[in-house]
Design a protein around this motif. Structure first.
Motif, PDB file in Angstrom:
ATOM      1  N   GLU A   1     -27.494  -6.186   2.937  1.00 12.45           N
ATOM      2  CA  GLU A   1     -27.527  -6.832   4.251  1.00 12.45           C
ATOM      3  C   GLU A   1     -28.722  -7.783   4.324  1.00 12.45           C
ATOM      4  O   GLU A   1     -29.815  -7.465   3.881  1.00 12.45           O
ATOM      5  CB  GLU A   1     -27.643  -5.755   5.339  1.00 12.45           C
ATOM      6  CG  GLU A   1     -27.545  -6.272   6.748  1.00 12.45           C
ATOM      7  CD  GLU A   1     -26.119  -6.560   7.184  1.00 12.45           C
ATOM      8  OE1 GLU A   1     -25.931  -7.514   7.950  1.00 12.45           O
ATOM      9  OE2 GLU A   1     -25.212  -5.849   6.755  1.00 12.45           O
TER      10      GLU A   1
ATOM     11  N   TRP B   1     -30.517 -10.926   7.048  1.00 15.80           N
ATOM     12  CA  TRP B   1     -30.479 -11.454   8.391  1.00 15.80           C
ATOM     13  C   TRP B   1     -30.907 -12.907   8.346  1.00 15.80           C
ATOM     14  O   TRP B   1     -31.810 -13.282   7.617  1.00 15.80           O
ATOM     15  CB  TRP B   1     -31.405 -10.680   9.317  1.00 15.80           C
ATOM     16  CG  TRP B   1     -31.313 -11.180  10.726  1.00 15.80           C
ATOM     17  CD1 TRP B   1     -30.432 -10.770  11.664  1.00 15.80           C
ATOM     18  CD2 TRP B   1     -32.103 -12.208  11.332  1.00 15.80           C
ATOM     19  NE1 TRP B   1     -30.620 -11.476  12.829  1.00 15.80           N
ATOM     20  CE2 TRP B   1     -31.643 -12.370  12.653  1.00 15.80           C
ATOM     21  CE3 TRP B   1     -33.137 -13.002  10.883  1.00 15.80           C
ATOM     22  CZ2 TRP B   1     -32.196 -13.282  13.529  1.00 15.80           C
ATOM     23  CZ3 TRP B   1     -33.681 -13.926  11.763  1.00 15.80           C
ATOM     24  CH2 TRP B   1     -33.211 -14.052  13.073  1.00 15.80           C
TER      25      TRP B   1
ATOM     26  N   LEU C   1     -17.742 -15.337   9.156  1.00 11.11           N
ATOM     27  CA  LEU C   1     -18.616 -14.517   9.996  1.00 11.11           C
ATOM     28  C   LEU C   1     -17.800 -13.707  10.999  1.00 11.11           C
ATOM     29  O   LEU C   1     -18.080 -12.532  11.240  1.00 11.11           O
ATOM     30  CB  LEU C   1     -19.635 -15.392  10.722  1.00 11.11           C
ATOM     31  CG  LEU C   1     -20.700 -16.015   9.827  1.00 11.11           C
ATOM     32  CD1 LEU C   1     -21.495 -17.052  10.594  1.00 11.11           C
ATOM     33  CD2 LEU C   1     -21.611 -14.942   9.252  1.00 11.11           C
ATOM     34  N   SER C   2     -16.782 -14.318  11.562  1.00 10.85           N
ATOM     35  CA  SER C   2     -15.908 -13.606  12.494  1.00 10.85           C
ATOM     36  C   SER C   2     -15.159 -12.486  11.780  1.00 10.85           C
ATOM     37  O   SER C   2     -15.039 -11.368  12.294  1.00 10.85           O
ATOM     38  CB  SER C   2     -14.923 -14.589  13.140  1.00 10.85           C
ATOM     39  OG  SER C   2     -14.093 -13.926  14.046  1.00 10.85           O
TER      40      SER C   2
ATOM     41  N   SER D   1     -16.120 -10.859   9.148  1.00 11.03           N
ATOM     42  CA  SER D   1     -17.105  -9.817   8.878  1.00 11.03           C
ATOM     43  C   SER D   1     -17.347  -8.961  10.122  1.00 11.03           C
ATOM     44  O   SER D   1     -17.403  -7.726  10.046  1.00 11.03           O
ATOM     45  CB  SER D   1     -18.419 -10.450   8.409  1.00 11.03           C
ATOM     46  OG  SER D   1     -19.423  -9.480   8.293  1.00 11.03           O
ATOM     47  N   ALA D   2     -17.456  -9.599  11.274  1.00 12.60           N
ATOM     48  CA  ALA D   2     -17.668  -8.864  12.524  1.00 12.60           C
ATOM     49  C   ALA D   2     -16.466  -7.969  12.836  1.00 12.60           C
ATOM     50  O   ALA D   2     -16.633  -6.825  13.277  1.00 12.60           O
ATOM     51  CB  ALA D   2     -17.918  -9.843  13.670  1.00 12.60           C
TER      52      ALA D   2
ATOM     53  N   ASN E   1     -16.633  -4.932  10.671  1.00  8.71           N
ATOM     54  CA  ASN E   1     -17.622  -3.977  11.189  1.00  8.71           C
ATOM     55  C   ASN E   1     -17.059  -3.196  12.362  1.00  8.71           C
ATOM     56  O   ASN E   1     -17.267  -1.984  12.484  1.00  8.71           O
ATOM     57  CB  ASN E   1     -18.902  -4.697  11.613  1.00  8.71           C
ATOM     58  CG  ASN E   1     -19.836  -4.912  10.460  1.00  8.71           C
ATOM     59  OD1 ASN E   1     -19.884  -4.123   9.524  1.00  8.71           O
ATOM     60  ND2 ASN E   1     -20.590  -5.991  10.510  1.00  8.71           N
TER      61      ASN E   1
ATOM     62  N   SER F   1     -17.642  -6.056   4.386  1.00  8.64           N
ATOM     63  CA  SER F   1     -18.125  -6.779   5.552  1.00  8.64           C
ATOM     64  C   SER F   1     -19.443  -7.491   5.248  1.00  8.64           C
ATOM     65  O   SER F   1     -19.619  -8.667   5.572  1.00  8.64           O
ATOM     66  CB  SER F   1     -18.304  -5.824   6.729  1.00  8.64           C
ATOM     67  OG  SER F   1     -18.909  -6.488   7.799  1.00  8.64           O
ATOM     68  N   THR F   2     -20.354  -6.788   4.610  1.00  3.82           N
ATOM     69  CA  THR F   2     -21.642  -7.377   4.224  1.00  3.82           C
ATOM     70  C   THR F   2     -21.437  -8.501   3.222  1.00  3.82           C
ATOM     71  O   THR F   2     -22.056  -9.564   3.326  1.00  3.82           O
ATOM     72  CB  THR F   2     -22.576  -6.298   3.630  1.00  3.82           C
ATOM     73  OG1 THR F   2     -22.793  -5.301   4.615  1.00  3.82           O
ATOM     74  CG2 THR F   2     -23.893  -6.884   3.176  1.00  3.82           C
TER      75      THR F   2
ATOM     76  N   TYR G   1     -20.112 -11.558   4.985  1.00  2.00           N
ATOM     77  CA  TYR G   1     -21.231 -12.127   5.745  1.00  2.00           C
ATOM     78  C   TYR G   1     -22.123 -12.963   4.822  1.00  2.00           C
ATOM     79  O   TYR G   1     -22.473 -14.097   5.131  1.00  2.00           O
ATOM     80  CB  TYR G   1     -22.008 -10.983   6.392  1.00  2.00           C
ATOM     81  CG  TYR G   1     -23.244 -11.392   7.145  1.00  2.00           C
ATOM     82  CD1 TYR G   1     -23.158 -11.873   8.442  1.00  2.00           C
ATOM     83  CD2 TYR G   1     -24.507 -11.267   6.573  1.00  2.00           C
ATOM     84  CE1 TYR G   1     -24.303 -12.234   9.146  1.00  2.00           C
ATOM     85  CE2 TYR G   1     -25.645 -11.621   7.260  1.00  2.00           C
ATOM     86  CZ  TYR G   1     -25.545 -12.108   8.554  1.00  2.00           C
ATOM     87  OH  TYR G   1     -26.674 -12.457   9.239  1.00  2.00           O
ATOM     88  N   ARG G   2     -22.441 -12.407   3.670  1.00  2.00           N
ATOM     89  CA  ARG G   2     -23.290 -13.130   2.709  1.00  2.00           C
ATOM     90  C   ARG G   2     -22.582 -14.368   2.164  1.00  2.00           C
ATOM     91  O   ARG G   2     -23.221 -15.390   1.927  1.00  2.00           O
ATOM     92  CB  ARG G   2     -23.721 -12.212   1.572  1.00  2.00           C
ATOM     93  CG  ARG G   2     -24.718 -11.157   2.028  1.00  2.00           C
ATOM     94  CD  ARG G   2     -25.170 -10.334   0.853  1.00  2.00           C
ATOM     95  NE  ARG G   2     -25.805 -11.163  -0.140  1.00  2.00           N
ATOM     96  CZ  ARG G   2     -27.129 -11.230  -0.343  1.00  2.00           C
ATOM     97  NH1 ARG G   2     -27.918 -10.512   0.396  1.00  2.00           N
ATOM     98  NH2 ARG G   2     -27.611 -12.014  -1.271  1.00  2.00           N
TER      99      ARG G   2
ATOM    100  N   ALA H   1     -20.499 -16.178   3.796  1.00  2.00           N
ATOM    101  CA  ALA H   1     -20.595 -17.164   4.876  1.00  2.00           C
ATOM    102  C   ALA H   1     -21.980 -17.809   4.897  1.00  2.00           C
ATOM    103  O   ALA H   1     -22.098 -19.033   4.987  1.00  2.00           O
ATOM    104  CB  ALA H   1     -20.300 -16.520   6.228  1.00  2.00           C
TER     105      ALA H   1
END
Length: 160
Positions: free
Chosen positions: A89, A91, A109-110, A112-113, A116, A147-148, A151-152, A154
């Motif tokens: 993860e 930030w 990103l969406s 990934s959310a 989660n 998910s992580t 995110y990465r 993105a």
């Protein structure tokens, strides 16, 4: 036909995982809906035409994980599993990055959310004895990792 409609309870829905009628508010349906949304967002990311192979691979991984609820033998290939095990993860303030209008990154990103959120519903279902034996630990572990990873992906794309 009218009798059938009157006997149906609009507050309940058939659960594909245990074959029982459950309240529509049951977290298992939240899990299913969030997984669909995550898949839809990955589909929209694919439609952007950027890094197609990598994005399709993300969709394939999500599909494989979602199948593990139905088929416990459904597993990610070793290469994908190892890739996910190394996704930590991070930030980053995305406001400035998103203001550039990168649609693929926004869809990732969406997605990934949504993953989660699906995971949180899944964890909630673990408290239900009806589902604690149905939900594989593998799914819980790797959905969070995917998910992580998404995110990465993105962030990596946004940071180009």
């Amino acid at each position: 036909m009218a009798e059938n409609d009157e006997q149906e309870n609009p507050q309940e829905q058939l659960c594909e995982f245990n074959g029982k009628m459950l309240k529509r508010s049951h977290p298992i349906f939240g899990y299913v809906d969030e997984m669909r949304m995550a898949q839809a967002e990955l589909g929209l990311a694919i439609s952007e035409g950027v890094r197609l192979q990598a994005t399709r691979e993300l969709l394939d991984m999500l599909d494989t994980l979602s199948q593990s609820m139905i088929d416990p033998d459904s597993r990610l290939p070793d290469q994908q599993r190892k890739m996910l095990n190394h996704a930590d993860e991070v930030w980053l303030d995305l406001k400035e990055k998103m203001s550039q209008g990168d649609r693929r990154a926004a869809h990732l990103l969406s997605s990934s959310a949504h993953m989660n959120r699906a995971l949180s519903y899944l964890v909630e279902c673990l408290d239900d004895t009806e589902f604690s034996n149905i939900i594989p630990d593998y799914l819980v572990k790797y959905l969070g990792k995917l998910s992580t990873f998404v995110y990465r992906e993105a962030i990596g794309h946004v940071m180009l």
